[in-house]
Design a protein around this motif. Structure first.
Motif, PDB file in Angstrom:
ATOM      1  N   THR A 203       0.776  -1.161  -0.012  1.00 35.95           N
ATOM      2  CA  THR A 203      -0.070  -0.015   0.015  1.00 35.95           C
ATOM      3  C   THR A 203       0.929   1.325   0.115  1.00 35.95           C
ATOM      4  O   THR A 203       0.709   2.092  -0.721  1.00 35.95           O
ATOM      5  CB  THR A 203      -0.935   0.119   1.332  1.00 35.95           C
ATOM      6  N   ILE A 206       2.134   1.889  -3.662  1.00 32.75           N
ATOM      7  CA  ILE A 206       0.998   2.296  -4.338  1.00 32.75           C
ATOM      8  C   ILE A 206       0.682   3.804  -4.183  1.00 32.75           C
ATOM      9  O   ILE A 206       0.545   4.640  -5.147  1.00 32.75           O
ATOM     10  CB  ILE A 206      -0.396   1.524  -4.182  1.00 32.75           C
ATOM     11  N   VAL A 230      -8.201   3.795  -5.112  1.00 29.62           N
ATOM     12  CA  VAL A 230      -7.436   3.393  -3.996  1.00 29.62           C
ATOM     13  C   VAL A 230      -8.208   3.967  -2.755  1.00 29.62           C
ATOM     14  O   VAL A 230      -8.298   3.294  -1.611  1.00 29.62           O
ATOM     15  CB  VAL A 230      -6.082   3.714  -4.123  1.00 29.62           C
TER      16      VAL A 230
END
Length: 273
Positions: A203, A206, A230
């Motif tokens: 995460t 990202i 997201v």
């Protein structure tokens, strides 16, 4: 006549192409991205080409065949991802907005644009008898409406919105990397420690990727859409796995909501032409 227009997708070229087509000429428009231009002006025969790469006579043979006139509306105000001044017209002067130009953004505050504006408009009456009107007279004849004011204000906010979103996502990804064990603790009730650490790292990467990509104009739209996806995933996962985060004093989930609204604003104002 058969008329070939270089840079027909640009600010000036698009208007010239539309006028000549309206006057009944067979117009061929040249540009790097004629797909969107074809949707706006279907009466023009659009051809894809990049002038900076067309350095040999044979590169022009097919384009110039059967053309009576060539109108050159190609040009650039600053070096960028798709513009090379050395291959088109001039040497740039560097400034803050020029950095944005290198990332593909067409800022009106680029140094060359500001230099041109500072020189003013000069006109001498010639055979046509036409003279340029003053800025005050032009503005008085075309008063700004509320739509113009909205556009002007949002355009000034646009770089702040993009840079703010970038900073938000970059920091969201970088800060947890400094305290991975603490950041991954939220996942420990639902998965083993190794899985929690791996998910935290994924995460973070990202978030960093989206924060960096939104700064590059060709990637900005996909980055903004990725931010929306997201963000919704974070809200859904947080609500299902740890709903108490909604009541957390620091509001980790609540803060995602204005981020989504800011992302939608950036998407709505992304187009530049």
């Amino acid at each position: 006549m058969n008329i070939l227009i270089l840079g027909a997708t640009g600010f000036i070229g698009s208007v010239v192409a539309a006028r000549l087509a309206t006057d009944g000429h067979a117009v061929t428009g040249l540009g790097r991205n004629p797909v969107r231009a074809r949707l706006r002006q279907p009466a023009i025969n659009w051809r894809r080409a990049d002038l900076s790469r067309m350095t040999k006579p044979e590169d022009w043979e097919d384009l110039l065949k059967d053309q009576h006139v060539v109108v050159n509306c190609a040009g650039a105000l600053q070096d960028g991802l798709s513009d090379d001044l050395a291959a088109t017209q001039a040497r740039p002067v560097t400034w803050l907005a020029d950095v944005a130009g290198l990332l593909g953004w067409r800022s009106p505050l680029r140094s060359t644009a500001m230099t041109v504006m500072s020189e003013g408009v000069k006109s001498a009456k010639g055979e046509s008898g036409l003279a340029a009107t003053s800025a005050a007279a032009t503005l008085a004849a075309n008063p700004s409406g509320v739509q113009d004011l909205w556009f002007a204000r949002l355009y000034l906010l646009k770089p702040l919105v993009i840079s703010g979103l970038s900073a938000f996502w970059l920091l969201s990804g970088l800060i947890p990397l400094l305290v991975v064990p603490k950041a991954s603790a939220h996942f420990l009730p639902f998965m083993p420690e190794a899985g929690a650490t791996a998910l935290t790292l994924v995460t973070c990467l990202i978030d960093i990727a989206l924060g960096a990509a939104v700064l590059v104009r060709p990637l900005a739209r996909r980055a903004l859409l990725g931010m929306l996806a997201v963000s919704l995933a974070y809200l859904t996962g947080g609500t299902l796995l740890e709903p108490a985060l909604w009541l957390d004093p620091l509001g980790p989930l609540v803060k995602v909501l204005p981020s989504i609204l800011l992302t939608l604003t950036a998407l709505a104002t992304l187009d530049e032409r």
